[in-house]
Design an enzyme around this catalytic site. Sequence first.
Site, PDB file in Angstrom:
ATOM      1  N   HIS A  70       0.850  -1.191   0.000  1.00 13.51           N
ATOM      2  CA  HIS A  70       0.000   0.000   0.000  1.00 13.51           C
ATOM      3  C   HIS A  70       0.884   1.239   0.000  1.00 13.51           C
ATOM      4  CE1 HIS A  70      -3.345  -2.652   1.833  1.00 13.51           C
ATOM      5  NE2 HIS A  70      -3.530  -2.518   0.536  1.00 13.51           N
ATOM      6  N   GLU A  87       1.831   3.732   3.058  1.00 12.12           N
ATOM      7  CA  GLU A  87       2.362   3.185   4.304  1.00 12.12           C
ATOM      8  C   GLU A  87       3.894   3.244   4.295  1.00 12.12           C
ATOM      9  OE1 GLU A  87       0.394  -0.619   4.571  1.00 12.12           O
ATOM     10  OE2 GLU A  87      -1.579   0.320   4.362  1.00 12.12           O
ATOM     11  N   ARG A 138      -3.340   4.895  -2.017  1.00  7.20           N
ATOM     12  CA  ARG A 138      -3.222   3.535  -1.500  1.00  7.20           C
ATOM     13  C   ARG A 138      -2.891   2.493  -2.576  1.00  7.20           C
ATOM     14  NH1 ARG A 138      -5.643   0.027   2.527  1.00  7.20           N
ATOM     15  NH2 ARG A 138      -6.539  -1.857   1.627  1.00  7.20           N
ATOM     16  N   ASN A 170      -3.370  -5.690  -2.365  1.00 11.49           N
ATOM     17  CA  ASN A 170      -3.612  -6.666  -1.309  1.00 11.49           C
ATOM     18  C   ASN A 170      -5.036  -7.213  -1.331  1.00 11.49           C
ATOM     19  OD1 ASN A 170      -2.141  -8.070   0.693  1.00 11.49           O
ATOM     20  ND2 ASN A 170      -3.277  -7.014   2.310  1.00 11.49           N
ATOM     21  N   HIS A 227       2.950  -3.831   6.804  1.00 17.27           N
ATOM     22  CA  HIS A 227       1.978  -2.773   6.508  1.00 17.27           C
ATOM     23  C   HIS A 227       1.956  -1.777   7.665  1.00 17.27           C
ATOM     24  CE1 HIS A 227      -0.366  -4.818   3.150  1.00 17.27           C
ATOM     25  NE2 HIS A 227       0.437  -5.787   3.569  1.00 17.27           N
ATOM     26  N   TYR A 282     -11.123  -7.828  10.226  1.00 20.50           N
ATOM     27  CA  TYR A 282     -12.291  -8.061   9.382  1.00 20.50           C
ATOM     28  C   TYR A 282     -11.906  -8.978   8.230  1.00 20.50           C
ATOM     29  CZ  TYR A 282     -12.603  -3.446  11.481  1.00 20.50           C
ATOM     30  OH  TYR A 282     -12.517  -2.402  12.344  1.00 20.50           O
ATOM     31  N   GLU A 324       1.195  -5.262  10.974  1.00 18.18           N
ATOM     32  CA  GLU A 324       0.752  -3.865  10.917  1.00 18.18           C
ATOM     33  C   GLU A 324       1.599  -3.078  11.905  1.00 18.18           C
ATOM     34  OE1 GLU A 324      -1.319  -2.627   8.850  1.00 18.18           O
ATOM     35  OE2 GLU A 324      -2.566  -4.296   8.123  1.00 18.18           O
TER      36      GLU A 324
END
Length: 478
Positions: free
Chosen positions: A244, A247, A299, A317, A370, A422, A444
Amino acid sequence: MGSLTVTLVFLYAVSAVLCTPFINQLQPGQEWPARSSVKQPYHQFDGTENEHKPEVAEPKTAASEVEKEVISDEPQAPLVETVERIDYSGAQVWKVSTEDVQVQRLIKKLATDKLIASWGGNHSSIDILIKPNALENVTAMFRNGDITYDIMIDDLQQRINEENPPLDENELELQDRRGHRMTWKQYHRLEDIHGFMDYLAKTYPSIISVNTIGKSYEGRELKILRISDGKAGNKAVFIDGGIHAREWISPAVVTYFINQFAENFDVESDDIKNIDWYFLPVVNPDGYEYTHRSDRLWRKNRKYGYGPSTCTGADLNRNFGYRWGGKGSSSYPCSDIYRGSGPFSEPETKAISEFFRNTAVKFSAYLTYHSYGQYLLYPWGYDNALPADHKDLDSVGKQMAEAIRKTGGSQYKVGSSSGLLYPAAGGSDDWAKSLGIKYTYTVELSDTGRYGFVLPASYIEPVARENLAGLRVLASQV
Protein backbone atom coordinates in the site's frame (compact mmCIF):
# COMPACT_ATOMS: atom_id res chain seq x y z
CA MET A 1 -24.56 -11.51 20.90
CA GLY A 2 -27.05 -9.84 18.55
CA SER A 3 -25.44 -6.44 19.15
CA LEU A 4 -22.00 -7.87 18.44
CA THR A 5 -23.25 -9.40 15.19
CA VAL A 6 -24.69 -6.07 14.07
CA THR A 7 -21.42 -4.39 14.93
CA LEU A 8 -19.36 -6.87 12.95
CA VAL A 9 -21.66 -6.72 9.93
CA PHE A 10 -21.57 -2.95 9.99
CA LEU A 11 -17.80 -2.78 10.29
CA TYR A 12 -17.37 -5.26 7.49
CA ALA A 13 -19.66 -3.22 5.28
CA VAL A 14 -17.79 0.02 5.77
CA SER A 15 -14.22 -1.02 6.45
CA ALA A 16 -12.94 -4.36 5.23
CA VAL A 17 -9.66 -4.44 7.12
CA LEU A 18 -7.33 -2.26 9.13
CA CYS A 19 -6.32 0.89 7.27
CA THR A 20 -9.01 0.29 4.63
CA PRO A 21 -11.08 3.27 3.52
CA PHE A 22 -14.78 3.34 2.93
CA ILE A 23 -15.79 2.53 -0.62
CA ASN A 24 -16.00 5.99 -2.13
CA GLN A 25 -17.96 6.65 -5.27
CA LEU A 26 -15.27 8.94 -6.64
CA GLN A 27 -11.52 8.62 -6.93
CA PRO A 28 -9.65 9.98 -3.91
CA GLY A 29 -9.00 13.64 -4.57
CA GLN A 30 -11.69 14.15 -7.20
CA GLU A 31 -14.25 15.49 -4.80
CA TRP A 32 -11.92 16.67 -2.02
CA PRO A 33 -9.71 18.22 -0.85
CA ALA A 34 -8.60 21.02 -3.15
CA ARG A 35 -5.37 20.60 -5.09
CA SER A 36 -2.64 23.17 -4.78
CA SER A 37 0.66 23.63 -6.61
CA VAL A 38 3.56 22.95 -4.27
CA LYS A 39 7.26 22.85 -5.11
CA GLN A 40 8.70 19.46 -4.27
CA PRO A 41 12.29 18.23 -4.34
CA TYR A 42 13.24 16.91 -7.75
CA HIS A 43 14.91 13.50 -7.90
CA GLN A 44 16.87 12.68 -11.03
CA PHE A 45 15.98 9.20 -12.25
CA ASP A 46 18.17 7.12 -14.49
CA GLY A 47 17.38 4.29 -16.86
CA THR A 48 14.65 2.11 -15.52
CA GLU A 49 13.90 4.57 -12.74
CA ASN A 50 12.64 7.15 -15.19
CA GLU A 51 9.12 8.45 -14.85
CA HIS A 52 7.68 6.03 -17.39
CA LYS A 53 4.36 6.72 -19.04
CA PRO A 54 1.83 3.89 -19.14
CA GLU A 55 0.95 2.38 -22.49
CA VAL A 56 -2.55 3.73 -22.06
CA ALA A 57 -2.06 7.45 -21.60
CA GLU A 58 -3.82 8.89 -18.60
CA PRO A 59 -5.75 12.07 -19.34
CA LYS A 60 -3.85 15.10 -18.23
CA THR A 61 -5.25 16.46 -15.01
CA ALA A 62 -4.16 18.94 -12.41
CA ALA A 63 -2.94 16.00 -10.37
CA SER A 64 -0.79 14.35 -13.02
CA GLU A 65 0.79 17.11 -15.08
CA VAL A 66 4.44 17.68 -14.27
CA GLU A 67 6.49 20.60 -15.41
CA LYS A 68 9.18 19.28 -17.75
CA GLU A 69 12.83 19.63 -16.87
CA VAL A 70 14.56 22.43 -18.76
CA ILE A 71 18.02 21.45 -20.00
CA SER A 72 20.67 23.91 -21.15
CA ASP A 73 24.43 24.25 -21.14
CA GLU A 74 24.28 27.08 -18.64
CA PRO A 75 24.77 26.39 -14.90
CA GLN A 76 21.39 26.08 -13.23
CA ALA A 77 19.93 26.07 -9.77
CA PRO A 78 18.89 22.68 -8.35
CA LEU A 79 16.09 21.27 -10.45
CA VAL A 80 12.57 21.06 -9.08
CA GLU A 81 9.43 19.62 -10.56
CA THR A 82 6.16 21.46 -10.19
CA VAL A 83 3.41 19.04 -9.29
CA GLU A 84 -0.14 19.54 -8.23
CA ARG A 85 -0.37 18.08 -4.75
CA ILE A 86 -3.52 17.32 -2.86
CA ASP A 87 -3.81 19.64 0.10
CA TYR A 88 -5.28 18.13 3.28
CA SER A 89 -5.33 21.37 5.26
CA GLY A 90 -8.06 21.35 7.86
CA ALA A 91 -8.87 17.65 7.54
CA GLN A 92 -9.04 15.85 10.87
CA VAL A 93 -8.78 12.24 12.04
CA TRP A 94 -11.02 11.10 14.88
CA LYS A 95 -11.16 7.85 16.85
CA VAL A 96 -14.74 6.83 17.52
CA SER A 97 -16.15 3.92 19.51
CA THR A 98 -18.47 1.80 17.34
CA GLU A 99 -20.01 -0.32 20.09
CA ASP A 100 -23.23 1.73 19.98
CA VAL A 101 -25.63 0.99 17.10
CA GLN A 102 -26.52 4.70 16.91
CA VAL A 103 -22.89 5.52 16.20
CA GLN A 104 -22.71 2.82 13.54
CA ARG A 105 -25.71 4.25 11.73
CA LEU A 106 -24.37 7.78 11.81
CA ILE A 107 -20.95 6.76 10.50
CA LYS A 108 -22.56 4.74 7.73
CA LYS A 109 -24.64 7.75 6.69
CA LEU A 110 -21.65 10.10 6.74
CA ALA A 111 -19.64 7.65 4.66
CA THR A 112 -22.47 7.27 2.15
CA ASP A 113 -22.61 11.05 1.85
CA LYS A 114 -18.81 11.07 1.32
CA LEU A 115 -18.25 13.39 4.28
CA ILE A 116 -15.80 11.01 5.94
CA ALA A 117 -13.49 8.14 5.07
CA SER A 118 -12.10 5.36 7.21
CA TRP A 119 -8.42 5.08 8.10
CA GLY A 120 -8.57 1.95 10.20
CA GLY A 121 -9.89 0.44 13.36
CA ASN A 122 -10.94 -2.79 14.99
CA HIS A 123 -14.07 -4.44 16.35
CA SER A 124 -14.65 -1.72 18.94
CA SER A 125 -13.54 1.53 17.33
CA ILE A 126 -12.84 3.16 14.02
CA ASP A 127 -10.55 6.00 12.88
CA ILE A 128 -12.33 8.36 10.52
CA LEU A 129 -10.90 11.08 8.30
CA ILE A 130 -13.20 14.10 8.18
CA LYS A 131 -13.11 16.43 5.24
CA PRO A 132 -12.48 20.09 6.10
CA ASN A 133 -15.67 21.33 4.45
CA ALA A 134 -17.66 18.77 6.43
CA LEU A 135 -16.03 19.31 9.80
CA GLU A 136 -18.62 21.75 11.16
CA ASN A 137 -21.58 19.58 10.17
CA VAL A 138 -20.02 16.33 11.40
CA THR A 139 -19.13 17.93 14.71
CA ALA A 140 -22.71 19.15 15.12
CA MET A 141 -24.12 15.70 14.33
CA PHE A 142 -21.88 14.08 16.94
CA ARG A 143 -22.80 16.73 19.50
CA ASN A 144 -26.52 16.33 18.84
CA GLY A 145 -26.18 12.58 19.21
CA ASP A 146 -24.14 12.96 22.39
CA ILE A 147 -21.40 10.88 20.76
CA THR A 148 -17.90 11.17 22.15
CA TYR A 149 -14.74 11.03 20.05
CA ASP A 150 -11.03 11.68 20.32
CA ILE A 151 -9.30 14.00 17.87
CA MET A 152 -6.15 12.13 16.86
CA ILE A 153 -5.03 14.62 14.19
CA ASP A 154 -6.39 18.15 14.21
CA ASP A 155 -4.81 19.27 10.92
CA LEU A 156 -3.73 16.49 8.60
CA GLN A 157 -1.74 18.68 6.24
CA GLN A 158 0.33 20.03 9.11
CA ARG A 159 1.20 16.46 10.11
CA ILE A 160 2.14 15.69 6.52
CA ASN A 161 4.36 18.77 6.36
CA GLU A 162 6.16 17.72 9.55
CA GLU A 163 6.45 14.02 8.72
CA ASN A 164 9.64 13.90 6.67
CA PRO A 165 11.99 16.84 7.38
CA PRO A 166 15.21 17.20 5.39
CA LEU A 167 18.40 15.67 6.75
CA ASP A 168 20.80 17.85 8.70
CA GLU A 169 24.32 18.56 7.43
CA ASN A 170 25.90 15.77 9.49
CA GLU A 171 23.58 13.18 8.02
CA LEU A 172 24.15 14.47 4.50
CA GLU A 173 27.91 14.24 5.01
CA LEU A 174 27.53 10.70 6.32
CA GLN A 175 25.55 9.81 3.20
CA ASP A 176 28.48 10.86 1.02
CA ARG A 177 30.98 8.82 3.02
CA ARG A 178 28.76 5.76 3.09
CA GLY A 179 28.40 5.43 -0.66
CA HIS A 180 24.59 5.42 -0.76
CA ARG A 181 21.86 7.84 0.24
CA MET A 182 19.76 5.62 2.50
CA THR A 183 19.33 6.59 6.11
CA TRP A 184 16.70 5.60 8.63
CA LYS A 185 16.17 9.16 9.78
CA GLN A 186 14.14 10.03 6.69
CA TYR A 187 11.66 8.44 4.30
CA HIS A 188 13.40 7.95 0.97
CA ARG A 189 12.27 7.93 -2.64
CA LEU A 190 12.39 4.76 -4.72
CA GLU A 191 15.63 5.79 -6.42
CA ASP A 192 17.43 5.86 -3.06
CA ILE A 193 16.00 2.48 -2.02
CA HIS A 194 17.00 0.76 -5.25
CA GLY A 195 20.39 2.48 -5.24
CA PHE A 196 20.97 1.20 -1.72
CA MET A 197 20.14 -2.36 -2.77
CA ASP A 198 22.52 -2.16 -5.74
CA TYR A 199 25.25 -0.72 -3.53
CA LEU A 200 24.99 -3.64 -1.12
CA ALA A 201 25.15 -6.16 -3.96
CA LYS A 202 28.38 -4.57 -5.21
CA THR A 203 29.87 -4.21 -1.73
CA TYR A 204 29.04 -7.70 -0.44
CA PRO A 205 28.91 -9.86 -3.58
CA SER A 206 29.65 -13.07 -1.66
CA ILE A 207 26.37 -12.89 0.26
CA ILE A 208 24.12 -10.37 -1.51
CA SER A 209 22.53 -10.37 -4.94
CA VAL A 210 19.79 -8.24 -6.47
CA ASN A 211 17.39 -9.33 -9.17
CA THR A 212 14.43 -7.74 -10.92
CA ILE A 213 11.40 -10.03 -10.95
CA GLY A 214 9.26 -7.79 -13.15
CA LYS A 215 8.12 -4.24 -13.69
CA SER A 216 5.27 -2.14 -12.41
CA TYR A 217 2.54 -0.77 -14.64
CA GLU A 218 4.53 2.43 -15.23
CA GLY A 219 7.72 0.49 -15.87
CA ARG A 220 9.55 0.66 -12.56
CA GLU A 221 11.59 -2.34 -11.50
CA LEU A 222 10.42 -4.73 -8.81
CA LYS A 223 13.74 -5.45 -7.12
CA ILE A 224 14.38 -8.34 -4.77
CA LEU A 225 17.53 -8.52 -2.66
CA ARG A 226 18.79 -11.86 -1.38
CA ILE A 227 21.15 -12.34 1.56
CA SER A 228 22.61 -15.84 1.72
CA ASP A 229 25.86 -17.57 2.57
CA GLY A 230 25.00 -20.25 0.05
CA LYS A 231 24.75 -23.23 2.40
CA ALA A 232 22.69 -26.02 0.87
CA GLY A 233 20.69 -26.70 4.03
CA ASN A 234 19.48 -23.15 4.57
CA LYS A 235 15.82 -22.37 5.15
CA ALA A 236 14.28 -19.45 3.24
CA VAL A 237 12.19 -16.45 4.34
CA PHE A 238 10.44 -13.93 2.07
CA ILE A 239 9.70 -10.41 3.31
CA ASP A 240 7.91 -7.64 1.43
CA GLY A 241 6.82 -4.09 2.11
CA GLY A 242 5.10 -1.19 0.42
CA ILE A 243 2.08 -3.02 -1.00
CA HIS A 244 0.00 0.00 0.00
CA ALA A 245 1.60 3.16 -1.29
CA ARG A 246 0.91 5.49 1.64
CA GLU A 247 2.36 3.19 4.30
CA TRP A 248 5.86 4.68 4.21
CA ILE A 249 7.04 3.08 7.43
CA SER A 250 6.84 -0.33 5.75
CA PRO A 251 9.66 0.05 3.15
CA ALA A 252 11.69 1.92 5.76
CA VAL A 253 11.49 -1.01 8.19
CA VAL A 254 12.22 -3.62 5.52
CA THR A 255 15.31 -1.75 4.32
CA TYR A 256 16.43 -1.43 7.95
CA PHE A 257 16.33 -5.23 8.22
CA ILE A 258 18.38 -5.50 5.03
CA ASN A 259 21.00 -3.09 6.30
CA GLN A 260 21.34 -4.80 9.68
CA PHE A 261 21.83 -8.25 8.17
CA ALA A 262 24.13 -7.03 5.39
CA GLU A 263 26.43 -4.93 7.55
CA ASN A 264 26.65 -7.44 10.40
CA PHE A 265 26.32 -10.81 8.70
CA ASP A 266 29.68 -12.12 9.91
CA VAL A 267 28.73 -11.65 13.55
CA GLU A 268 25.06 -12.61 13.24
CA SER A 269 23.66 -15.63 15.06
CA ASP A 270 23.33 -18.96 13.31
CA ASP A 271 19.57 -18.41 13.27
CA ILE A 272 20.12 -15.55 10.82
CA LYS A 273 22.99 -17.10 8.86
CA ASN A 274 21.14 -20.36 8.29
CA ILE A 275 18.37 -18.60 6.38
CA ASP A 276 18.33 -17.34 2.81
CA TRP A 277 16.60 -13.96 3.14
CA TYR A 278 14.60 -12.54 0.24
CA PHE A 279 13.47 -8.90 0.51
CA LEU A 280 11.11 -6.97 -1.77
CA PRO A 281 10.96 -3.57 -0.03
CA VAL A 282 8.54 -1.83 -2.42
CA VAL A 283 5.86 -3.98 -4.03
CA ASN A 284 4.00 -0.91 -5.31
CA PRO A 285 6.68 1.45 -6.68
CA ASP A 286 4.31 3.53 -8.85
CA GLY A 287 1.96 4.22 -5.98
CA TYR A 288 4.85 4.87 -3.61
CA GLU A 289 6.31 7.50 -5.93
CA TYR A 290 2.86 9.01 -6.41
CA THR A 291 2.50 9.52 -2.67
CA HIS A 292 5.74 11.48 -2.70
CA ARG A 293 4.78 13.57 -5.72
CA SER A 294 1.04 14.15 -5.61
CA ASP A 295 -1.27 12.48 -3.09
CA ARG A 296 0.32 11.52 0.23
CA LEU A 297 -2.60 9.22 1.05
CA TRP A 298 -2.80 7.26 -2.20
CA ARG A 299 -3.22 3.54 -1.50
CA LYS A 300 -3.50 1.53 -4.72
CA ASN A 301 -1.20 0.93 -7.67
CA ARG A 302 -1.36 3.26 -10.69
CA LYS A 303 -2.81 1.07 -13.42
CA TYR A 304 -5.12 3.30 -15.41
CA GLY A 305 -8.44 2.78 -17.11
CA TYR A 306 -10.60 0.70 -14.83
CA GLY A 307 -14.34 0.90 -15.31
CA PRO A 308 -16.52 3.30 -17.29
CA SER A 309 -15.24 6.18 -15.15
CA THR A 310 -11.63 5.26 -16.05
CA CYS A 311 -10.52 5.01 -12.47
CA THR A 312 -6.90 4.43 -11.56
CA GLY A 313 -5.48 1.59 -9.56
CA ALA A 314 -6.28 -1.64 -7.81
CA ASP A 315 -5.62 -2.59 -4.21
CA LEU A 316 -2.73 -5.02 -4.62
CA ASN A 317 -3.61 -6.67 -1.31
CA ARG A 318 -6.98 -7.71 -2.74
CA ASN A 319 -5.51 -8.97 -6.02
CA PHE A 320 -3.76 -12.19 -4.99
CA GLY A 321 -5.23 -15.40 -6.34
CA TYR A 322 -6.36 -17.30 -3.26
CA ARG A 323 -10.09 -16.77 -2.61
CA TRP A 324 -9.89 -13.71 -4.85
CA GLY A 325 -13.04 -11.61 -5.09
CA GLY A 326 -14.51 -12.59 -1.73
CA LYS A 327 -15.41 -10.67 1.39
CA GLY A 328 -13.78 -7.34 2.11
CA SER A 329 -12.93 -6.56 -1.50
CA SER A 330 -14.79 -4.41 -3.99
CA SER A 331 -15.74 -4.90 -7.62
CA TYR A 332 -16.14 -1.12 -8.00
CA PRO A 333 -13.07 0.28 -9.82
CA CYS A 334 -13.07 3.59 -7.99
CA SER A 335 -12.99 1.94 -4.57
CA ASP A 336 -9.77 1.99 -2.60
CA ILE A 337 -10.26 -1.75 -2.00
CA TYR A 338 -10.89 -2.54 -5.66
CA ARG A 339 -9.75 -6.11 -6.24
CA GLY A 340 -8.75 -5.71 -9.89
CA SER A 341 -10.31 -7.32 -12.95
CA GLY A 342 -9.15 -10.81 -11.97
CA PRO A 343 -6.66 -12.72 -9.83
CA PHE A 344 -3.15 -11.37 -10.41
CA SER A 345 -4.46 -8.86 -12.96
CA GLU A 346 -1.87 -6.33 -11.80
CA PRO A 347 1.72 -6.56 -13.04
CA GLU A 348 3.08 -6.21 -9.52
CA THR A 349 1.15 -9.14 -8.03
CA LYS A 350 1.64 -11.20 -11.17
CA ALA A 351 5.42 -10.75 -10.90
CA ILE A 352 5.38 -12.05 -7.32
CA SER A 353 3.19 -14.99 -8.30
CA GLU A 354 5.49 -15.94 -11.17
CA PHE A 355 8.56 -15.60 -8.96
CA PHE A 356 7.15 -18.11 -6.50
CA ARG A 357 5.94 -20.41 -9.25
CA ASN A 358 9.30 -20.48 -11.01
CA THR A 359 11.67 -20.63 -8.07
CA ALA A 360 13.03 -23.86 -6.63
CA VAL A 361 13.24 -22.25 -3.19
CA LYS A 362 11.02 -23.76 -0.50
CA PHE A 363 10.04 -20.90 1.75
CA SER A 364 9.43 -21.51 5.44
CA ALA A 365 8.03 -18.06 6.20
CA TYR A 366 6.40 -15.12 4.44
CA LEU A 367 6.05 -11.74 6.15
CA THR A 368 4.37 -8.72 4.65
CA TYR A 369 4.75 -5.38 6.45
CA HIS A 370 1.98 -2.77 6.51
CA SER A 371 0.75 0.07 8.70
CA TYR A 372 -0.85 0.92 10.99
CA GLY A 373 -2.34 -0.45 14.22
CA GLN A 374 0.33 -2.67 15.82
CA TYR A 375 -0.98 -6.12 14.93
CA LEU A 376 0.65 -9.45 14.13
CA LEU A 377 -1.90 -11.20 11.93
CA TYR A 378 -1.96 -14.70 10.54
CA PRO A 379 -4.43 -16.37 8.08
CA TRP A 380 -7.11 -16.64 7.28
CA GLY A 381 -8.22 -13.24 6.07
CA TYR A 382 -10.79 -14.28 3.47
CA ASP A 383 -13.28 -15.38 6.14
CA ASN A 384 -13.55 -15.97 9.86
CA ALA A 385 -11.72 -19.29 9.70
CA LEU A 386 -8.43 -20.68 10.96
CA PRO A 387 -5.77 -22.88 9.36
CA ALA A 388 -5.07 -26.28 10.90
CA ASP A 389 -1.80 -25.08 12.42
CA HIS A 390 -3.20 -21.85 13.84
CA LYS A 391 -1.95 -22.70 17.34
CA ASP A 392 1.62 -22.76 16.04
CA LEU A 393 1.12 -19.44 14.27
CA ASP A 394 -0.44 -17.91 17.36
CA SER A 395 2.35 -19.15 19.63
CA VAL A 396 5.17 -17.83 17.45
CA GLY A 397 3.28 -14.60 16.85
CA LYS A 398 2.95 -14.02 20.58
CA GLN A 399 6.65 -14.71 21.08
CA MET A 400 7.42 -12.14 18.38
CA ALA A 401 5.07 -9.63 20.00
CA GLU A 402 6.75 -10.17 23.37
CA ALA A 403 10.19 -9.55 21.84
CA ILE A 404 8.86 -6.34 20.30
CA ARG A 405 7.46 -5.23 23.66
CA LYS A 406 10.67 -5.97 25.53
CA THR A 407 12.77 -4.11 22.97
CA GLY A 408 10.74 -0.97 22.39
CA GLY A 409 7.67 -1.12 24.57
CA SER A 410 5.10 -1.30 21.78
CA GLN A 411 2.14 -3.60 22.36
CA TYR A 412 1.24 -5.73 19.31
CA LYS A 413 -1.98 -7.74 19.31
CA VAL A 414 -1.81 -11.24 17.80
CA GLY A 415 -4.58 -13.12 16.02
CA SER A 416 -6.05 -14.10 12.69
CA SER A 417 -6.72 -11.32 10.19
CA SER A 418 -10.44 -12.03 10.00
CA GLY A 419 -10.88 -12.79 13.69
CA LEU A 420 -8.96 -9.84 15.08
CA LEU A 421 -10.00 -7.40 12.35
CA TYR A 422 -12.29 -8.06 9.38
CA PRO A 423 -12.57 -10.45 6.43
CA ALA A 424 -10.52 -9.34 3.44
CA ALA A 425 -10.10 -11.74 0.55
CA GLY A 426 -7.27 -11.67 -1.97
CA GLY A 427 -4.47 -10.80 0.46
CA SER A 428 -0.87 -11.83 -0.02
CA ASP A 429 -0.71 -13.60 3.34
CA ASP A 430 -3.61 -15.95 2.55
CA TRP A 431 -2.10 -16.68 -0.84
CA ALA A 432 1.31 -17.43 0.66
CA LYS A 433 -0.30 -19.75 3.20
CA SER A 434 -2.16 -21.53 0.39
CA LEU A 435 1.23 -22.33 -1.15
CA GLY A 436 2.12 -24.32 1.94
CA ILE A 437 4.33 -21.70 3.59
CA LYS A 438 3.89 -22.34 7.29
CA TYR A 439 4.77 -19.09 9.07
CA THR A 440 2.78 -16.46 7.24
CA TYR A 441 2.13 -13.08 8.88
CA THR A 442 0.90 -9.61 8.08
CA VAL A 443 2.60 -7.15 10.42
CA GLU A 444 0.75 -3.87 10.92
CA LEU A 445 3.43 -1.51 12.18
CA SER A 446 3.14 1.49 14.49
CA ASP A 447 1.35 3.45 15.58
CA THR A 448 -2.18 2.98 16.92
CA GLY A 449 -3.66 6.16 15.50
CA ARG A 450 -1.96 9.25 16.87
CA TYR A 451 -0.18 9.71 13.52
CA GLY A 452 -1.60 6.83 11.50
CA PHE A 453 -0.21 6.77 7.99
CA VAL A 454 1.86 9.93 8.50
CA LEU A 455 4.18 8.57 11.18
CA PRO A 456 7.09 11.02 11.61
CA ALA A 457 10.46 9.89 10.31
CA SER A 458 11.87 10.07 13.84
CA TYR A 459 9.91 6.87 14.55
CA ILE A 460 11.59 4.82 11.82
CA GLU A 461 14.53 3.55 13.85
CA PRO A 462 12.59 2.71 17.05
CA VAL A 463 9.87 0.89 15.11
CA ALA A 464 12.40 -0.96 12.96
CA ARG A 465 14.61 -1.89 15.90
CA GLU A 466 11.80 -3.48 17.92
CA ASN A 467 10.43 -5.31 14.88
CA LEU A 468 13.89 -6.66 14.14
CA ALA A 469 13.71 -8.28 17.57
CA GLY A 470 10.46 -9.90 16.53
CA LEU A 471 12.01 -11.07 13.27
CA ARG A 472 14.85 -12.72 15.16
CA VAL A 473 12.30 -14.75 17.10
CA LEU A 474 10.79 -15.95 13.84
CA ALA A 475 14.26 -16.87 12.56
CA SER A 476 14.79 -19.05 15.62
CA GLN A 477 11.58 -20.97 14.85
CA VAL A 478 11.84 -21.69 11.13
